[in-house]
Design an enzyme around this catalytic site. Structure first.
Site, mmCIF file in Angstrom:
data_model
loop_
_atom_site.group_PDB
_atom_site.id
_atom_site.type_symbol
_atom_site.label_atom_id
_atom_site.label_comp_id
_atom_site.label_asym_id
_atom_site.label_seq_id
_atom_site.Cartn_x
_atom_site.Cartn_y
_atom_site.Cartn_z
ATOM 1 N N CYS A 269 -0.495 -22.663 2.044
ATOM 2 C CA CYS A 269 -1.586 -22.799 1.059
ATOM 3 C C CYS A 269 -1.555 -24.157 0.368
ATOM 4 O O CYS A 269 -2.472 -24.947 0.461
ATOM 5 C CB CYS A 269 -1.461 -21.713 -0.005
HETATM 6 N N1 SAJ Z 1 7.096 -25.529 -5.343
HETATM 7 C C1 SAJ Z 1 7.793 -26.503 -6.038
HETATM 8 N N2 SAJ Z 1 7.839 -26.429 -7.405
HETATM 9 C C2 SAJ Z 1 7.202 -25.419 -8.087
HETATM 10 C C3 SAJ Z 1 6.495 -24.444 -7.354
HETATM 11 C C4 SAJ Z 1 6.454 -24.506 -5.986
HETATM 12 O O1 SAJ Z 1 8.376 -27.416 -5.449
HETATM 13 O O2 SAJ Z 1 7.292 -25.406 -9.319
HETATM 14 C C5 SAJ Z 1 7.028 -25.612 -3.878
HETATM 15 C C6 SAJ Z 1 7.656 -24.414 -3.222
HETATM 16 O O3 SAJ Z 1 9.024 -24.651 -2.986
HETATM 17 C C7 SAJ Z 1 6.873 -24.310 -1.914
HETATM 18 C C8 SAJ Z 1 5.486 -24.844 -2.274
HETATM 19 O O4 SAJ Z 1 5.661 -25.599 -3.481
HETATM 20 O O5 SAJ Z 1 7.447 -25.121 -0.932
HETATM 21 C C9 SAJ Z 1 4.453 -23.739 -2.505
HETATM 22 O O6 SAJ Z 1 5.019 -22.882 -3.432
HETATM 23 P P1 SAJ Z 1 4.169 -21.693 -4.152
HETATM 24 O O7 SAJ Z 1 5.016 -21.145 -5.253
HETATM 25 O O8 SAJ Z 1 2.818 -22.170 -4.502
HETATM 26 O O9 SAJ Z 1 4.171 -20.572 -3.032
HETATM 27 P P2 SAJ Z 1 3.080 -20.243 -1.936
HETATM 28 O O10 SAJ Z 1 2.771 -21.324 -1.020
HETATM 29 O O11 SAJ Z 1 3.522 -18.940 -1.351
HETATM 30 O O12 SAJ Z 1 1.797 -20.067 -2.811
HETATM 31 C C10 SAJ Z 1 1.237 -18.833 -2.952
HETATM 32 C C11 SAJ Z 1 -0.178 -19.181 -3.252
HETATM 33 N N3 SAJ Z 1 -0.986 -18.040 -3.019
HETATM 34 C C12 SAJ Z 1 -2.210 -18.262 -2.473
HETATM 35 O O13 SAJ Z 1 -2.635 -19.362 -2.225
HETATM 36 C C13 SAJ Z 1 -3.002 -17.082 -2.194
HETATM 37 C C14 SAJ Z 1 -0.305 -19.647 -4.680
HETATM 38 O O14 SAJ Z 1 -1.695 -19.714 -5.067
HETATM 39 C C15 SAJ Z 1 0.403 -18.717 -5.601
HETATM 40 O O15 SAJ Z 1 0.209 -19.142 -6.948
HETATM 41 C C16 SAJ Z 1 1.856 -18.803 -5.247
HETATM 42 O O16 SAJ Z 1 1.910 -18.139 -3.971
HETATM 43 C C17 SAJ Z 1 2.769 -18.114 -6.254
HETATM 44 O O17 SAJ Z 1 2.302 -17.836 -7.375
HETATM 45 O O18 SAJ Z 1 3.936 -17.945 -5.918
#
Ligand code: SAJ
Length: 431
Positions: A269
């Site tokens: 995403c």
């Molecule tokens: N990440 C960081 N620092 C942060 C948060 C995330 O480096 O503070 C990195 C993570 O390690 C990862 C990437 O960013 O590699 C994405 O992380 P994410 O927490 O956004 O996880 P995802 O990709 O599973 O995002 C999903 C998304 N859901 C949808 O798009 C439907 C996102 O919108 C959600 O907010 C997220 O899950 C969530 O809340 O965990």
């Protein structure tokens, strides 16, 4: 067919095109409410698994799937002629980026083309796949108009998926759902459909608004992650601990939301969605600078992490070339096995290009391919830790004992603050 009535008496047939991490949980939610649902997928293997009551999606249990197979509410098929038996069709297919960073909506077009081949009068089509603003109006609507008239033969809306794999607090039924139709009747009908399974439905004025809501949600994350990734570099120059600075800022009970630095961003995403908006805007001769800048910073993190590892080795008078680097965590986030777009792979690739001897351990990911090289997760033995020149924490799975890593590895570079509770240990270096 009166869809409102068919929804009320649950005779409405629901079809989901694309039985993946979005489509399958959506199908299950309708089955829970007593609707008959068919998942259409091009993969014979997936359909066979589903028909056998076996789930391959993290948030769908095989028990529930088998139960809905048994009670006759759930079926799966590769035969798209069955689309014309369904009153509501959800399109939940992947929208990858091409290598050129252009969106590839070929899966959406293929799905809509099948719907056009097998039309049903009065059918409601709802696109859930994340895509650039204008896709529903400019691409999907004209295709459907080949087989009928909007408002008579079909209705059309867009609703962004908000599935968060592995999230046990928020599921489909309790996550508010935004929906926008190509016309008010489509919006009303789509709102009624989602109202059968979701507590809060949020109608917006158009499909473009609904498409853009999703891109804002995930651009918000990408930009804020880039901000803290830059703050990690700022704090390095100020000789400050970025984790302490963020932790203290996070005590502010209003007007602040913590994000945390890391080796970059992974998943299906966050790396992709902002690029969809960026691409569309360039078509309109506007460059969205925040998205461009945040992409640049996030994509630069693997290189920055490698430079920090080189600094750690340098303190021990070692070069990257020939040093034994043990990487901990290749999944794109903790607790899952998905390593798509994982920045850990980029870090490992850069280390290999500098002729470091790289191994990895990830309890969730048994095998990966890095720059064409097949690698397997190594057991996290005392020997593996002791014989490394540096252990590098890139994804902080909670299943790993970081106290043991710090005790046994001669040096540790921690890109995720996984060693925070271990206090300042001379050989631990943090992002
Ligand atoms: N990440 C960081 N620092 C942060 C948060 C995330 O480096 O503070 C990195 C993570 O390690 C990862 C990437 O960013 O590699 C994405 O992380 P994410 O927490 O956004 O996880 P995802 O990709 O599973 O995002 C999903 C998304 N859901 C949808 O798009 C439907 C996102 O919108 C959600 O907010 C997220 O899950 C969530 O809340 O965990």
């Amino acid at each position: 067919m009166n869809l409102s009535k068919a929804l009320k008496d649950k005779s409405a047939r629901i079809g989901v095109v694309g039985a993946g991490y979005v489509g399958l949980p959506l199908a299950m939610e309708f089955c829970r409410k007593g609707f008959r649902v068919t998942a259409f997928d091009i993969s014979k293997e997936r359909v066979a698994e589903l028909m056998a009551g076996r789930s391959y999606v993290l948030d769908v249990s095989s028990d529930e799937l088998a139960r809905h197979r048994k009670d006759g509410l759930f079926g799966a098929s590769v035969r798209f002629e069955g689309l014309s038996d369904h009153d509501v069709l959800f399109i939940c297919v992947q929208t990858p980026l091409r290598k050129s960073k252009e969106p590839d909506i070929g899966n959406i077009i293929a799905a809509v083309s099948k719907i056009v081949e097998h039309p049903r009068k009065g059918q409601l089509v709802i696109l859930e796949s994340t895509t650039f603003p204008g896709t529903t109006d400019e691409i999907v609507l004209p295709l459907l108009e080949k087989a009928g008239k909007l408002g008579r033969d079909f209705f059309l809306a867009f609703s962004p998926e908000r599935v968060d794999p592995g999230n046990h607090v928020y599921g489909i039924s309790n996550t508010p759902k935004v929906v926008g139709g190509v016309d008010p009747v489509s919006t009303r009908l789509a709102t009624e459909v989602y109202g059968q399974i979701i507590e809060t439905v949020v109608p917006v004025s158009s499909t473009r608004a609904a498409e853009t809501v999703k891109l804002l949600e995930n651009s918000f994350r990408a930009v804020n992650i880039a901000l803290v990734n830059e703050m990690a570099q700022v704090c390095r120059h100020l000789n400050l601990d970025v984790w302490e600075v963020i932790g203290a800022a996070a005590t502010k009970p209003f007007g602040f939301m913590p994000f945390y630095p890391g080796p970059g961003i992974g998943g299906h995403c966050i790396p992709k969605d902002p690029q969809l908006l960026s691409w569309k805007m360039k078509m309109l001769n506007y460059v969205p600078r925040f998205i461009e800048l945040s992409t640049n910073i996030n994509q630069g993190m693997p290189e920055y992490v490698v430079s920090r590892i080189a600094d750690v080795l340098n303190e021990g008078r070692k070069a990257l070339h020939g040093s034994r680097i043990l990487v901990l965590g290749v999944a794109y986030k903790p607790g899952i096995s998905d390593y798509r777009e994982s920045p850990s792979l980029d870090v490992m690739d850069l280390l290999l290009k500098r002729k470091a001897a790289v191994t990895y351990h990830d309890p969730f990911v048994p095998r990966v391919q890095v720059g064409g090289r097949r690698m397997a997760s190594v057991p996290l033995t005392d020997k593996a830790l002791r014989s490394s020149d540096c252990a590098v924490i890139l994804t902080a799975h909670k299943e790993v004992d970081y106290g043991r890593v710090v005790r046994l590895a001669p040096a540790v570079f921690d890109a995720r603050n996984a060693t925070r509770s271990l206090g300042p240990a001379g050989k631990v270096h943090r992002l």
